[in-house]
Design a protein around this motif. Structure first.
Motif, mmCIF file in Angstrom:
data_model
loop_
_atom_site.group_PDB
_atom_site.id
_atom_site.type_symbol
_atom_site.label_atom_id
_atom_site.label_comp_id
_atom_site.label_asym_id
_atom_site.label_seq_id
_atom_site.Cartn_x
_atom_site.Cartn_y
_atom_site.Cartn_z
ATOM 1 N N GLU A 101 42.411 110.146 67.967
ATOM 2 C CA GLU A 101 42.285 110.778 66.653
ATOM 3 C C GLU A 101 40.896 111.384 66.431
ATOM 4 O OE1 GLU A 101 43.308 107.593 64.112
ATOM 5 O OE2 GLU A 101 45.463 107.691 64.581
ATOM 6 N N GLN A 102 39.885 110.849 67.126
ATOM 7 C CA GLN A 102 38.511 111.300 66.918
ATOM 8 C C GLN A 102 38.028 112.291 67.979
ATOM 9 O OE1 GLN A 102 36.708 110.474 64.188
ATOM 10 N NE2 GLN A 102 38.516 109.375 63.491
ATOM 11 N N MET A 103 38.771 112.473 69.073
ATOM 12 C CA MET A 103 38.273 113.310 70.174
ATOM 13 C C MET A 103 38.218 114.786 69.776
ATOM 14 S SD MET A 103 41.580 113.179 72.701
ATOM 15 C CE MET A 103 43.184 113.802 72.171
ATOM 16 N N ARG A 104 37.297 115.498 70.414
ATOM 17 C CA ARG A 104 37.143 116.940 70.222
ATOM 18 C C ARG A 104 36.916 117.601 71.572
ATOM 19 N NH1 ARG A 104 32.325 118.366 66.473
ATOM 20 N NH2 ARG A 104 33.084 120.445 66.948
ATOM 21 N N VAL A 105 37.151 118.896 71.624
ATOM 22 C CA VAL A 105 36.860 119.658 72.841
ATOM 23 C C VAL A 105 35.609 120.492 72.593
ATOM 24 C CG1 VAL A 105 37.657 121.465 74.413
ATOM 25 C CG2 VAL A 105 39.261 119.742 73.575
ATOM 26 N N LEU A 106 34.595 120.260 73.425
ATOM 27 C CA LEU A 106 33.356 121.032 73.355
ATOM 28 C C LEU A 106 33.064 121.566 74.757
ATOM 29 C CD1 LEU A 106 31.167 118.603 71.195
ATOM 30 C CD2 LEU A 106 32.248 120.731 70.443
ATOM 31 N N ASP A 107 32.888 122.886 74.864
ATOM 32 C CA ASP A 107 32.631 123.517 76.160
ATOM 33 C C ASP A 107 33.660 123.104 77.208
ATOM 34 O OD1 ASP A 107 30.392 124.764 75.099
ATOM 35 O OD2 ASP A 107 29.058 123.121 75.689
ATOM 36 N N ASP A 108 34.924 123.146 76.812
ATOM 37 C CA ASP A 108 36.040 122.888 77.724
ATOM 38 C C ASP A 108 36.092 121.443 78.234
ATOM 39 O OD1 ASP A 108 38.352 124.026 78.606
ATOM 40 O OD2 ASP A 108 37.505 124.922 80.406
ATOM 41 N N ILE B 187 36.724 117.232 76.861
ATOM 42 C CA ILE B 187 37.061 116.307 75.783
ATOM 43 C C ILE B 187 35.881 115.372 75.551
ATOM 44 C CG2 ILE B 187 38.587 114.442 75.048
ATOM 45 C CD1 ILE B 187 40.818 115.757 76.663
ATOM 46 N N CYS B 188 35.410 115.318 74.296
ATOM 47 C CA CYS B 188 34.249 114.512 73.940
ATOM 48 C C CYS B 188 34.618 113.564 72.804
ATOM 49 C CB CYS B 188 33.085 115.402 73.511
ATOM 50 S SG CYS B 188 32.622 116.656 74.729
#
Length: 406
Positions: free
Chosen positions: A168-175, A177-178
């Motif tokens: 639920e908290q993950m994001r994609v930054l510069d291709d 998953i962070c």
């Protein structure tokens, strides 16, 4: 039988990974709708990779791959991920499945992504999709999410890892998953929970005793049943499953008598006898070489009992956080908050001084195939430690109840 992801069944695990993969890709799609441009092709490939990633496992999964095949393939390399992709091609051809070749190609790439046989990625963008099912970048993937929670529950163990919180908290930054920096310890719990499962369930000494006996039974039956000849042809390999043990057990053939006797010993709980174990000292881990039965029998003293290699079984058990002696969190990227667009690694010393300084255990465990040889095997094992390290690395002597009374 106990092995990662299969305290229940491989089907349940694969279905669980399918649903978690679907959940992960939908979360990313809804959170980054315009930015990531995730389409139906992407969703289909991720879900199929989750469903089919373990289809290449043989009987008893990792036992077949790690304990049986290395002893019968004469150095040939084999991995279940490769067989998974070959089985996909076989199923498509055999059943005339009308499916876009691009989807099949991408699914196979995703399955192999974390293995040593990873294929060059056909996509130059959306590379984060390859990290959802089998994450070769840092090991955080839905395959682990499923079997860690599923197997902890099935074994009656507590599990303080929360996969839904991470997704639920993950994001994609510069291709890539962070995860939020505040969830650093939640990510760490993924790896520590996995290590706990390996220690208490997957490599439990009784579990390993049964595994070693099954591996020996398969090896004894291999020449007659030609089990290993099936691993190169998907059209034959798919027929192999756990029922091979029942086939051996009920067969009237004299050629299978020794293998059958081993299976019957397992039924009676007449297992290989655990003698003792020790943890390899930390300063010896880097140059450690697997201990063999020959090492043990060459260390026996003149006690009147002469051991043979076939009397002793050695299990070299490695338990780590997925990257051997390295910290897996070093390859994971974090972000400060959901307004931030920068990703960064976090050295573990900035989080807690309670985290381990070493990320791998190597345990050498010794078994005797015959109960009456336990004292002799135990003594030889102690002599081996004294000869190798100058001390007895084990923390206790062989229990008296293991020693036969005359």
């Amino acid at each position: 039988m106990v092995y990662p992801g299969a305290v229940h069944s491989r089907f349940e695990h694969s279905l669980g990974v399918y649903w978690l993969a679907a959940q992960a890709v939908y979360i990313l799609h809804n959170r980054h709708r315009m930015e990531l441009d995730i389409d139906n092709f992407d969703m289909t490939t991720v879900k199929l990779a989750g469903l089919l990633h373990d289809v290449g496992h043989g009987p008893f999964s990792h036992l077949f791959e790690n304990e049986f095949l290395p002893r019968v393939l004469d150095g040939s390399k084999w991995c279940h991920e490769q067989m998974s992709v070959r089985l996909i091609d076989h199923m498509v051809d055999e059943h005339n499945i009308d499916m876009d070749s691009g989807i099949i190609k991408r699914v196979k790439e995703m399955i192999l992504a974390s293995s040593s046989y990873a294929l060059p990625k056909s996509a130059s963008e959306k590379l984060f999709l390859y990290d959802i099912v089998a994450n070769g970048r840092n090991g955080v993937d839905v395959d682990k999410f499923d079997y860690i929670v599923r197997d902890s529950r099935a074994c009656g163990l507590g599990c303080n890892f929360e996969p839904n919180r991470l997704m639920e908290q993950m994001r994609v930054l510069d291709d890539e998953i962070c995860y939020p920096a505040k969830d650093y310890l939640t990510v760490y719990k993924l790896f520590s929970a996995r290590a706990d499962l390996y220690r208490t369930a997957y490599t439990h000494r009784k579990v390993k005793a049964v595994e070693l006996m099954i591996a020996d039974a398969l090896i004894l039956a291999n020449s007659y049943l030609e089990i290993s000849s099936c691993v190169h042809e998907p059209s034959e390999y798919w027929k192999l499953d756990d029922s091979i043990i029942k086939t051996i057990e009920i067969a009237p053939d004299q050629e299978l008598k020794e293998a059958k006797n081993l299976i019957q010993r397992i039924r009676r709980r007449d297992l290989y006898q655990f003698c003792n174990e020790y943890a390899v000292p930390r300063d010896k881990l880097e140059h450690f070489k697997n201990v063999t039965s020959k090492d043990i029998i060459c260390s026996q003293n003149s006690s009147g009992v002469t051991l043979k290699e076939d009397d002793v079984v050695v299990s070299n058990v490695k338990i780590d956080l997925t990257r051997g002696r390295l910290n897996p969190l070093e390859n994971i990227k974090f972000f400060q908050d959901h307004r931030s667009s920068n990703k960064f690694p976090i050295p573990d010393e900035r989080i807690s001084h309670l985290l381990p300084a070493c990320y791998q255990d190597m345990i050498v465990r010794i078994y005797s195939k015959k109960p009456d040889l336990v004292p002799a095997v135990s003594d030889a094992f102690e002599n081996f430690q004294l000869k190798t390290y100058g001390i007895k690395a084990q923390v206790h002597g062989t229990p008296e109840k293991k020693r036969p009374r005359f």
